[in-house]
Design an enzyme around this catalytic site. Sequence first.
Site, short mmCIF file in Angstrom:
data_model
loop_
_atom_site.label_atom_id
_atom_site.label_comp_id
_atom_site.label_asym_id
_atom_site.label_seq_id
_atom_site.Cartn_x
_atom_site.Cartn_y
_atom_site.Cartn_z
N ASP A 1 0.70 -1.25 0.06
CA ASP A 1 0.02 0.10 -0.02
C ASP A 1 0.91 1.17 -0.09
OD1 ASP A 1 -1.98 -1.82 0.20
OD2 ASP A 1 -2.14 -1.46 2.62
N1 URA Z 1 -1.25 -5.87 3.96
C1 URA Z 1 -1.61 -4.63 3.88
O1 URA Z 1 -2.58 -4.30 4.64
N2 URA Z 1 -0.83 -3.86 3.32
C2 URA Z 1 0.31 -4.17 2.75
O2 URA Z 1 0.78 -3.03 1.90
C3 URA Z 1 0.62 -5.26 2.47
C4 URA Z 1 -0.14 -6.27 3.19
#
Ligand code: URA
Length: 245
Positions: free
Chosen positions: A105
């Site tokens: 993310d």
């Molecule tokens: N899980 C999440 O919530 N975000 C990420 O970036 C990776 C795994």
Amino acid sequence: MRLDKLLSNLGYGSRREIPALLRAGRVRLGELRLSDAAQKIASAAWTEIRIDGEPLDPPPGLVIMMHKPLGVTCSHKDEGPLVHELLPERWRRREPQISSVGRLDKDTSGLLLMTDDGPLLHSLIAPKAQVPKRYHVKLARPLRGDETETFAAGTLMLQGDETPLRMARLDVTSPTRAALTITEGRYHQVRRMFAAVGNHVLALHRDQVGGLTLPDDLAPGQHRVLDEAQVKTVLSPPRTAAANR
Ligand code: URA
């Protein structure tokens, strides 16, 4: 491969621009000046080519680890700062293009693999690959105490999903900090897992994919090309990983 194709695939210019590079005498193979765009170059000779005295960029089959900073998106085309913009400008014109192996993310930092090797990409993100990924989380509320067992059960259903999560390993380091190792890559998985146990992730950082750990000397925004042994390490996870429990 033809010399003009090799160089344009590596982003040194379009097939029309490469002849100008050759006419200017900027491309050499050892002592030899290369001038014929149609000349076939054996892959064994690629490492001998110099442009303006510099070795060629890494050939296709490139695998990179990046320390993804916060605030940067894993995409080729979204708005805002993108992980691809952190790579050398020329690499953005490579064919096949470099893609991130799964996504982190925008608000997650840490180890991100990128590759132009399609089969490798698919073998790493395929559900059956079960490559363990370790995330360090900082939580808004103290852990209740039952989360390790809940995540390890392999029965937790996230809202909107049709199958339960695979078992995951939680190592608690303080009331609001823990390391979570998962072998899947569902959408916002870690944040949704903690939401499912009544918590909220304030900060998320990935430091391990398979047997590969983010090196301390790789600063946010920096990247490094992996050698063959390191690529193998990604695929051979440490025995402590969730998949082996
Ligand atoms: N899980 C999440 O919530 N975000 C990420 O970036 C990776 C795994």
